[in-house]
Design an enzyme around this catalytic site. Structure first.
Site, PDB file in Angstrom:
ATOM      1  N   SER A 148      -6.846  -5.781  -5.978  1.00 29.96           N
ATOM      2  CA  SER A 148      -9.051  -6.379  -5.663  1.00 29.96           C
ATOM      3  C   SER A 148      -9.746  -6.240  -5.813  1.00 29.96           C
ATOM      4  CB  SER A 148      -8.371  -5.331  -4.358  1.00 29.96           C
ATOM      5  OG  SER A 148      -9.064  -4.321  -4.294  1.00 29.96           O
ATOM      6  N   ASP A 192       0.975  -1.112  -0.218  1.00 22.47           N
ATOM      7  CA  ASP A 192       0.037  -0.395   0.020  1.00 22.47           C
ATOM      8  C   ASP A 192       0.810   1.610  -0.137  1.00 22.47           C
ATOM      9  OD1 ASP A 192      -2.216   1.026  -0.323  1.00 22.47           O
ATOM     10  OD2 ASP A 192      -2.744   1.096   1.718  1.00 22.47           O
ATOM     11  N   ASN A 248     -10.696  -2.509  -6.560  1.00 24.94           N
ATOM     12  CA  ASN A 248      -9.884  -2.132  -7.692  1.00 24.94           C
ATOM     13  C   ASN A 248     -10.374  -1.710  -8.833  1.00 24.94           C
ATOM     14  OD1 ASN A 248      -6.386  -2.777  -5.830  1.00 24.94           O
ATOM     15  ND2 ASN A 248      -8.122  -1.087  -5.502  1.00 24.94           N
ATOM     16  N   TRP A 308       2.815   7.856  -2.318  1.00 26.25           N
ATOM     17  CA  TRP A 308       4.099   7.989  -2.774  1.00 26.25           C
ATOM     18  C   TRP A 308       4.557   9.163  -3.913  1.00 26.25           C
ATOM     19  CZ3 TRP A 308       8.059   6.393  -6.887  1.00 26.25           C
ATOM     20  CH2 TRP A 308       8.844   6.845  -6.183  1.00 26.25           C
TER      21      TRP A 308
END
Ligand code: FPP
Length: 250
Positions: A67, A22, A70, A27
């Protein structure tokens, strides 16, 4: 770092590590970049984690790559993730062979775009006899969906008189999950400071040790895996027994 490695007890390395990777989006955002930049940089972390785990003797590594939820992300991001999956699997196949990595997938992989399914099936087939480590990608995976799917398949067998209701037990359920060929999870790592399981391997993590770190996934490196394993080795896994029973091996 060398000292950390020396502190790891190689006889007590977790057999199966599962990772919720995750923080890619955050980021990238922190660097003023698009989310997809984070996903691209996640690949270095995946490679380093798999290599290090394999060197330490971890036999199963399962990564939450996509997932069921997602699919609701912007189409641009979903498409980028799918093409990243395709190019990475194609590019890494020779490395998987050289490093003796068996690739596996769990999830409703039939819902992936056809080209992704094709590449994935090819890599799974080509690496099926590799022995050193099993690297499983959870793709279009959701634990509740997995359990629903298992119940449907078991029910079909009952209706067709291939199975008696009384014979249904934990082992039978295990055998109908996407993870039928994987052992239970020993250690689950989640990055980016979120303390959730997010519908990942609910059945398989019944006795797993959970490890959370604030590191964002693209920054995850060897030393972070060492930290997680050292933390795991300092815990006492009792499986419902008392400390005394564990000490005397009862
Ligand atoms: C979580 O970060 C990461 C993902 C949902 C995707 C991970 C997938 C890959 C790195 C690519 C798959 C490729 C292969 C080869 C398996 P996030 O986007 O949820 O980050 P955020 O929480 O900061 O938004």
């Amino acid at each position: 770092m060398e000292e950390k490695l020396r502190s790891i007890n190689l006889h007590k390395v977790p057999n199966h590590i599962a990772v919720i990777m995750d923080g890619n989006g955050r980021w990238a955002k922190g660097k003023g970049m698009q989310r997809v930049f984070g996903h691209r940089n996640a690949l270095t972390a995946i490679r380093e984690t798999a290599d290090t785990a394999s060197e330490l003797g971890v036999k199963y590594l399962t990564m939450y790559a996509f997932s069921t939820e997602n699919w609701n992300r912007p189409k641009f991001e979903v498409d980028a993730l799918m093409s990243l999956l395709i190019t990475t699997l194609k590019k890494e196949l020779p490395e998987f062979m050289r490093k003796d990595v068996r690739v596996n997938a769990i999830g409703n992989t039939k819902s992936l775009p056809k080209p992704a399914q094709k590449v994935l099936n090819n890599v799974i087939e080509k690496t099926k006899d590799n022995q050193k480590i099993t690297l499983t990608f959870a793709l279009s995976y959701g634990a509740r969906e997995e359990i629903v799917n298992a119940i449907k398949n078991i029910s079909k067998k009952v209706v067709n008189n291939e199975m008696e209701i009384e014979k249904i037990n934990e082992k039978i359920i295990n055998n109908h999950l996407y993870t039928f060929n994987l052992p239970d999870v020993d250690l689950m790592i989640r990055t980016s400071g979120e303390h959730r399981i997010s519908n990942f391997l609910l059945w398989q993590m019944a006795y797993a040790e959970l490890y959370f770190t604030d590191v964002l996934w693209p920054d995850f490196r060897k030393e972070h895996l060492f930290n997680a394993i050292l933390d795991y080795q300092n815990r006492e896994r009792r499986f419902g027994k008392t400390s005394e029973q564990i000490e005397t091996n009862e």
